[in-house]
Write a protein that holds these residues in place. Structure first.
Motif, PDB file in Angstrom:
ATOM      1  N   GLY A 205       8.696 105.820  79.056  1.00  0.00           N
ATOM      2  CA  GLY A 205       8.389 104.691  78.184  1.00  0.00           C
ATOM      3  C   GLY A 205       9.291 103.503  78.462  1.00  0.00           C
ATOM      4  N   GLU A 206       8.783 102.309  78.168  1.00  0.00           N
ATOM      5  CA  GLU A 206       9.543 101.078  78.384  1.00  0.00           C
ATOM      6  C   GLU A 206       9.335 100.130  77.203  1.00  0.00           C
ATOM      7  N   LYS A 207      10.348  99.292  76.979  1.00  0.00           N
ATOM      8  CA  LYS A 207      10.223  98.234  76.000  1.00  0.00           C
ATOM      9  C   LYS A 207      10.940  97.001  76.530  1.00  0.00           C
ATOM     10  N   ALA A 208      10.396  95.836  76.209  1.00  0.00           N
ATOM     11  CA  ALA A 208      11.014  94.567  76.585  1.00  0.00           C
ATOM     12  C   ALA A 208      11.896  94.084  75.440  1.00  0.00           C
ATOM     13  N   TRP A 209      13.099  93.670  75.769  1.00  0.00           N
ATOM     14  CA  TRP A 209      14.015  93.157  74.756  1.00  0.00           C
ATOM     15  C   TRP A 209      13.515  91.801  74.259  1.00  0.00           C
ATOM     16  N   SER A 210      13.359  91.660  72.956  1.00  0.00           N
ATOM     17  CA  SER A 210      12.762  90.436  72.419  1.00  0.00           C
ATOM     18  C   SER A 210      13.488  89.901  71.195  1.00  0.00           C
ATOM     19  N   PHE A 211      14.677  90.410  70.936  1.00  0.00           N
ATOM     20  CA  PHE A 211      15.390  89.969  69.737  1.00  0.00           C
ATOM     21  C   PHE A 211      15.961  88.566  69.901  1.00  0.00           C
ATOM     22  N   ASP A 212      15.883  87.784  68.861  1.00  0.00           N
ATOM     23  CA  ASP A 212      16.569  86.501  68.827  1.00  0.00           C
ATOM     24  C   ASP A 212      17.523  86.436  67.634  1.00  0.00           C
ATOM     25  N   THR A 213      17.820  87.607  67.051  1.00  0.00           N
ATOM     26  CA  THR A 213      18.732  87.681  65.921  1.00  0.00           C
ATOM     27  C   THR A 213      20.152  87.939  66.412  1.00  0.00           C
ATOM     28  N   ASP A 214      21.135  87.758  65.546  1.00  0.00           N
ATOM     29  CA  ASP A 214      22.532  87.991  65.892  1.00  0.00           C
ATOM     30  C   ASP A 214      22.842  89.470  65.715  1.00  0.00           C
ATOM     31  N   LEU A 215      22.800  90.209  66.838  1.00  0.00           N
ATOM     32  CA  LEU A 215      22.994  91.653  66.763  1.00  0.00           C
ATOM     33  C   LEU A 215      24.434  92.044  66.447  1.00  0.00           C
ATOM     34  N   ARG A 216      25.350  91.098  66.492  1.00  0.00           N
ATOM     35  CA  ARG A 216      26.712  91.431  66.096  1.00  0.00           C
ATOM     36  C   ARG A 216      26.760  91.861  64.627  1.00  0.00           C
ATOM     37  N   ARG A 217      25.767  91.401  63.865  1.00  0.00           N
ATOM     38  CA  ARG A 217      25.708  91.769  62.448  1.00  0.00           C
ATOM     39  C   ARG A 217      24.557  92.707  62.141  1.00  0.00           C
ATOM     40  N   ALA A 218      23.514  92.692  62.986  1.00  0.00           N
ATOM     41  CA  ALA A 218      22.273  93.384  62.618  1.00  0.00           C
ATOM     42  C   ALA A 218      21.920  94.564  63.508  1.00  0.00           C
ATOM     43  N   ALA A 219      22.783  94.954  64.463  1.00  0.00           N
ATOM     44  CA  ALA A 219      22.417  96.001  65.414  1.00  0.00           C
ATOM     45  C   ALA A 219      22.077  97.311  64.719  1.00  0.00           C
ATOM     46  N   THR A 220      22.851  97.700  63.726  1.00  0.00           N
ATOM     47  CA  THR A 220      22.620  98.974  63.043  1.00  0.00           C
ATOM     48  C   THR A 220      21.293  98.982  62.306  1.00  0.00           C
ATOM     49  N   VAL A 221      20.836  97.817  61.897  1.00  0.00           N
ATOM     50  CA  VAL A 221      19.566  97.709  61.161  1.00  0.00           C
ATOM     51  C   VAL A 221      18.389  97.543  62.108  1.00  0.00           C
ATOM     52  N   GLU A 222      18.555  96.726  63.153  1.00  0.00           N
ATOM     53  CA  GLU A 222      17.433  96.331  64.012  1.00  0.00           C
ATOM     54  C   GLU A 222      17.118  97.351  65.108  1.00  0.00           C
ATOM     55  N   LEU A 223      18.137  97.951  65.704  1.00  0.00           N
ATOM     56  CA  LEU A 223      17.903  98.768  66.895  1.00  0.00           C
ATOM     57  C   LEU A 223      17.241 100.116  66.626  1.00  0.00           C
ATOM     58  N   PRO A 224      17.549 100.821  65.559  1.00  0.00           N
ATOM     59  CA  PRO A 224      16.858 102.100  65.354  1.00  0.00           C
ATOM     60  C   PRO A 224      15.334 101.965  65.310  1.00  0.00           C
ATOM     61  N   PRO A 225      14.760 101.053  64.507  1.00  0.00           N
ATOM     62  CA  PRO A 225      13.296 100.943  64.534  1.00  0.00           C
ATOM     63  C   PRO A 225      12.756 100.416  65.868  1.00  0.00           C
ATOM     64  N   PHE A 226      13.561  99.587  66.570  1.00  0.00           N
ATOM     65  CA  PHE A 226      13.119  99.072  67.869  1.00  0.00           C
ATOM     66  C   PHE A 226      12.935 100.198  68.876  1.00  0.00           C
ATOM     67  N   THR A 227      13.794 101.203  68.826  1.00  0.00           N
ATOM     68  CA  THR A 227      13.724 102.314  69.786  1.00  0.00           C
ATOM     69  C   THR A 227      12.953 103.519  69.249  1.00  0.00           C
ATOM     70  N   GLN A 228      12.473 103.439  68.011  1.00  0.00           N
ATOM     71  CA  GLN A 228      11.861 104.606  67.372  1.00  0.00           C
ATOM     72  C   GLN A 228      10.570 105.036  68.042  1.00  0.00           C
ATOM     73  N   ASP A 229       9.789 104.084  68.549  1.00  0.00           N
ATOM     74  CA  ASP A 229       8.486 104.437  69.102  1.00  0.00           C
ATOM     75  C   ASP A 229       8.535 104.788  70.595  1.00  0.00           C
TER      76      ASP A 229
END
Length: 396
Positions: A205-229
């Motif tokens: 499986g592959e995914k393209a990185w498309s975040f434009d948010t500040d992951l320094r604050r949001a990585a724990t929230v944003e990345l789990p659902p991004f990689t879930q599928d």
């Protein structure tokens, strides 16, 4: 006592080689002039500035090597000089190239693939010997190779091949991939795919990185659902060659999986965590002079000048054609603190060298990994082998 005999005795003293006849041991002194030509670039904006690019990247490695070869050379009547031509981002690189080629026959080039080709194709470069210390572009070792251009930086495909050998040896065969949006990310991702196929691993499986948010604050929230599928996998590969987002992926994925590629377990030309084969001593010498850890580009520049020094000792000449001929011969070997002698591939000028696969704190192993065999040299299992390369400049 004849000067030739004195030179032979000095060679034996500094290299440990006996008083056997060695080509080029003669009384005349040898003056070796080397140019380091660098095109500066404006670093692309990234999410984190924790690891800024050193201003002396590459140059520091060249300076260390020059001090080493000069210390040996003074016993043999050899003198070495290094001139750095540092072109600012808006500077005239063509003019700097002409200046460099007028100043010496040996030039280390720290630039993009396109700029390297422009230097190599300059009429004044026809009788010079150039060293690519910055670009891993495959085409420079294949269809776009140049007979006057050798490569001490590993090609990109050699690094991804090294990583896949390690994963195959561990039987971590199911891979997923996250690819960044920048051109370098896309090229690296393509090498990851090709290397995976080469060593029988499956990209599920592959995914393209498309975040434009500040992951320094949001990585724990944003990345789990991004990689879930992503389908179930053994290793998550990250293609982030500009060091933008990769640092936020590890330990923030949906599945608890190791991360590799541009982050986590990385394939590198050099890493300061290597401790065997005298690597610690090299790193310590570098740190004493540069005040930081040695990086892959530093090592590439160091290897280029050490290769020059080795060839000058063995041939007694600073003539570019003479040095090139010796470096491409089966006789040439360079101690690169990687557990085996380094040599150049005679068909495309790439320096054969083991690739370190390491995390931030320790070496996992050096590739080629035991069990991956080659009829000529096991290091040729990494990157383009002779039948795969479309380079013809070295045989014409």
């Amino acid at each position: 006592m004849p000067k030739t005999t004195l030179r032979r005795m000095a060679l034996a003293a500094v290299t440990g080689i006996g008083l056997m006849p060695v080509q080029g041991l003669y009384a005349a002194s040898v003056d070796v002039q080397v140019i380091y030509l660098r095109q500066q670039v404006v670093p692309a904006p990234v999410l984190s500035n924790l690891d800024p690019v050193p201003e002396d990247l590459g140059i520091a490695g060249a300076n260390l090597a020059l001090a080493e070869v000069a210390a040996t050379g003074k016993f043999l009547g050899e003198t070495y000089a290094l001139t750095v031509i540092d072109v600012p981002p808006d500077g005239d690189f063509a003019a700097a190239t002409r200046e460099a080629l007028a100043g010496a026959g040996l030039v280390l080039v720290d630039a993009t693939a396109a700029e390297l080709l422009a230097v190599a194709d300059t009429p004044e470069a026809a009788d010079k010997l150039l060293f690519n210390v910055a670009s891993g572009d495959e085409a420079l070792r294949s269809a776009d190779c140049r007979a006057n251009l050798l490569h001490t930086i590993p090609e990109d495909g050699a690094r991804t091949d090294a990583l896949m050998q390690v994963l195959a040896a561990k039987r971590w065969s199911k891979l997923a991939l996250i690819t960044g949006p920048k051109a370098a990310d896309l090229v690296y991702a393509d090498h990851l795919r090709r290397s995976a196929a080469k060593f029988g691993l499956t990209l599920v499986g592959e995914k393209a990185w498309s975040f434009d948010t500040d992951l320094r604050r949001a990585a724990t929230v944003e990345l789990p659902p991004f990689t879930q599928d992503l389908p179930d996998h053994d290793v998550l590969l990250v293609a982030d060659e500009t060091d933008d987002f990769g640092r936020y992926v590890e330990n923030n994925t949906w599945l608890p999986r190791p991360v590799a590629g541009s982050e986590g377990m990385e394939p590198l030309g050099w890493t300061h965590v290597m401790e065997q084969w005298g690597a610690v001593q090299l790193q310590n010498r570098f740190e004493e002079t540069a005040g930081r850890d040695m990086q892959s580009r530093d090592y590439a520049a160091w290897a280029a000048i050490r290769a020059i020094g080795e060839a000058v000792i063995r041939t007694g000449s600073a003539d570019p054609a003479t040095l090139r001929s010796y470096m491409l011969s089966d006789t040439f070997k360079l101690d690169g603190f990687k557990g085996r002698g380094l040599s150049f591939r005679h068909w495309n000028g790439q320096m054969r060298q083991p690739i370190a696969v390491a995390n931030a704190r320790a070496l996992v192993t050096l590739a080629p990994v035991e069990g991956f065999l080659h009829q000529r040299n096991e290091t040729d299992t990494l990157g383009l082998d002779e039948p795969e390369s479309q380079c013809h400049a070295f045989t014409e």
